[in-house]
Every structure is written in C-alpha cells, then in structure tokens.
Write an enzyme that holds these catalytic residues in place. Structure first.
Site, PDB file in Angstrom:
ATOM      1  N   LYS A  30       0.847  -1.197   0.000  1.00 24.81           N
ATOM      2  CA  LYS A  30       0.000   0.000   0.000  1.00 24.81           C
ATOM      3  C   LYS A  30       0.880   1.242   0.000  1.00 24.81           C
ATOM      4  CE  LYS A  30      -2.396   1.655   3.675  1.00 24.81           C
ATOM      5  NZ  LYS A  30      -2.154   3.114   3.659  1.00 24.81           N
ATOM      6  N   ASP A  57      -3.370   4.283  -1.905  1.00 20.19           N
ATOM      7  CA  ASP A  57      -4.318   4.743  -0.871  1.00 20.19           C
ATOM      8  C   ASP A  57      -4.272   6.263  -0.770  1.00 20.19           C
ATOM      9  OD1 ASP A  57      -5.908   4.889   1.432  1.00 20.19           O
ATOM     10  OD2 ASP A  57      -4.270   4.327   2.781  1.00 20.19           O
ATOM     11  N   LYS A  59      -7.173   8.161  -1.011  1.00 13.90           N
ATOM     12  CA  LYS A  59      -8.450   8.590  -0.398  1.00 13.90           C
ATOM     13  C   LYS A  59      -8.979   9.877  -1.021  1.00 13.90           C
ATOM     14  CE  LYS A  59      -7.368   6.646   4.203  1.00 13.90           C
ATOM     15  NZ  LYS A  59      -5.919   6.370   4.148  1.00 13.90           N
ATOM     16  N   ASP A  62     -13.296  15.008  -3.463  1.00  9.03           N
ATOM     17  CA  ASP A  62     -13.358  16.332  -4.102  1.00  9.03           C
ATOM     18  C   ASP A  62     -14.635  16.360  -4.942  1.00  9.03           C
ATOM     19  OD1 ASP A  62     -12.652  18.837  -5.285  1.00  9.03           O
ATOM     20  OD2 ASP A  62     -10.539  18.340  -5.058  1.00  9.03           O
ATOM     21  N   PRO A  64     -17.098  15.767  -8.069  1.00 13.73           N
ATOM     22  CA  PRO A  64     -17.087  14.606  -8.969  1.00 13.73           C
ATOM     23  C   PRO A  64     -16.185  14.777 -10.187  1.00 13.73           C
ATOM     24  CG  PRO A  64     -19.316  14.999  -8.185  1.00 13.73           C
ATOM     25  CD  PRO A  64     -18.484  16.144  -7.663  1.00 13.73           C
ATOM     26  N   THR A 114     -10.382   3.980  10.656  1.00 15.21           N
ATOM     27  CA  THR A 114     -10.266   3.108  11.839  1.00 15.21           C
ATOM     28  C   THR A 114      -9.669   3.850  13.035  1.00 15.21           C
ATOM     29  OG1 THR A 114      -8.272   2.275  10.770  1.00 15.21           O
ATOM     30  CG2 THR A 114     -10.193   0.854  10.721  1.00 15.21           C
ATOM     31  N   ARG A 206       2.542  -0.512  10.790  1.00 10.26           N
ATOM     32  CA  ARG A 206       3.613  -0.493  11.790  1.00 10.26           C
ATOM     33  C   ARG A 206       3.967  -1.846  12.398  1.00 10.26           C
ATOM     34  NH1 ARG A 206       0.786   4.677  14.366  1.00 10.26           N
ATOM     35  NH2 ARG A 206      -0.909   3.618  13.282  1.00 10.26           N
TER      36      ARG A 206
END
Ligand code: C5P
Length: 229
Positions: A30, A57, A59, A62, A64, A114, A206
């Site tokens: 990732k 990743d 994310k 904004d 469309p 998360t 980690r």
C-alpha cells in the site's frame, strides 16, 4: 486468499528499498499519501516493475469532475486498487468509477477511518447514528455507486458482507497481532479475528514496518491470517 497488504508508510524511496530488501516474494503493498506526495507516480511504477501489487491509498475526496479526471490519470499507472472517501457522496463515487473505465483497477471507498471512535464521529462530524450504522450506510452507497468494496474496520466487516454480498471487498486496517501496540488506532483486531469476521483483505503497517524483524513479522501475520480459516 489475498496476501496481507503492507502499508509502506515511509518518507522516501530509500526506506522503501531498504524495507523491500527483506523479502524475495511478490507482495501486496500500500502506497499512501506520505510516500506518494514525496515520490509520485515514478515510485509506483518502480514497485510495479518489481512484480508487486499496489494499493494506491490516496483517499480522493473532491467534486465529482475533479475525482473523475484524477482517476483517469491513476488508471494509467496500472495499480491494482485505489480508493475514495465515501463521504464525498454517491455522485462522486460514480464519477470515480467512470474515471477508471476500461482499466483493471479496483475501486473501494473509505467508510469511517479506523482511527475514528464513535464519540469522535458524533462530536467532529455531527453524525448522530452509531458508528456501525454510519459505516453500513457508506458501504451500501459504495455498492450502489458500483464500487468493488470498502475500507472498514474488522468490527463492521461481517455486517457489510451480509448487506452488500460476500464478494464485496472488505479491506481492513487497524490490524495488530495480540502483543503489538494499537498506536493511534481505535478499532483494532488481530489477523485471525479479521479472517473470522469476514475481512477479504487486511492492511498492516507499523506491526511489520517498525518490527525488528520485518520478514518474520510478515510471515507470522500471513500465517495467522490464512490459517485462521
Ligand atoms: O500502522 P498501521 O497498521 O496502523 O497502518 C494502517 C494503514 O492503513 C495506514 O497507512 C493508514 O493510513 C491506513 N488506513 C487506516 N484506516 C482507514 C484507511 C486507511 O488506518 N480507514
């Protein structure tokens, strides 16, 4: 069963090269904002050229039109998985999907991070429902928009599978073997719990990248994840 996805949360290519030297097998890696904003698409091409799979990743969140154009660019990188924030809305997710048309790249949506607790969701986002309800709502929206799945915590993975179908991807970060610190993550689970609760992919950062023996930590997590069937 998919390999654990290792979060390459490193500041530059140098650390990535040092880290990858611990492994001989093809990995699922990732690349997040920290690395991408320093090293850009060249680093992604480099990792792909080594034969690894890539979850980019970034994310996206904004309007469309902007997300659609950005996705068109990312599709050219040939990455395996990309994501948007479901909070960007149904139209934005549909636009993201359009941007990827004709590519093999799968698209998933982040539901609630998360690192977010239910209390924080209430106070920061003013969303009055339970965290699980919010996550399920976002998952159903992602499904409606034609996405391949979501990023969620292990705690919601089972309910999403029931609601959105077993082949709807449930990519779960916040993974910690029993003896490892939770750091800033709030909704954590072990690899075994993730498998039992219906995650389709786990993301581990980690617990592997900061380990004294990254190869051994990866092996243990991989075994726990696939043996738990
Ligand atoms: O080090 P750790 O295992 O906590 O890393 C988790 C990785 O997953 C980080 O790269 C983080 O940005 C990412 N992530 C997350 N929660 C989400 C989506 C992505 O922790 N909902």
């Amino acid at each position: 069963m998919s390999k654990p996805i290792i979060a390459l949360d490193f500041p530059s290519k140098t650390e990535v090269e040092q880290f990858l030297a611990h492994y001989e097998e093809p990995l699922f890696l990732k690349v997040g904002m920290e690395l991408y904003f320093q090293e850009g698409p060249e680093l992604v091409r480099y990792i792909k050229s080594l034969g690894h799979s890539v979850f980019l990743d970034l994310k996206l969140h904004d309007i469309p039109n902007t997300v659609e154009s950005a996705m068109r660019g990312l599709a050219k990188l040939g990455v395996d998985l990309v994501n948007v924030h479901a909070a960007g809305g149904l139209e934005m997710m549909k636009a993201a999907k359009r941007g990827l048309a004709g590519s093999e790249t799968k698209l998933i949506a982040v539901t609630q991070l998360t690192s977010t607790s239910e209390e924080q969701m209430h106070s920061d986002q003013l969303i009055p429902v339970s965290l699980e309800e919010s996550v399920l709502h976002y998952a159903k929206m992602a499904k409606q928009a034609g996405l391949d799945g979501v990023v969620c915590s292990v705690l919601e993975a089972e309910a999403i599978g029931v609601e959105c179908g077993e082949d709807f991807l449930r990519v779960t970060p916040g993974i910690r073997p029993a003896n490892v610190s939770a750091d800033d993550q709030k909704r954590v689970a072990t690899p075994e719990q993730a498998r039992q609760k219906g995650s389709t992919h786990i993301v581990v950062g980690r617990a592997i990248t900061k380990s004294e023996d990254p190869a051994e930590s990866y092996k243990q997590i991989k075994n726990e994840w696939s043996d738990a069937e």
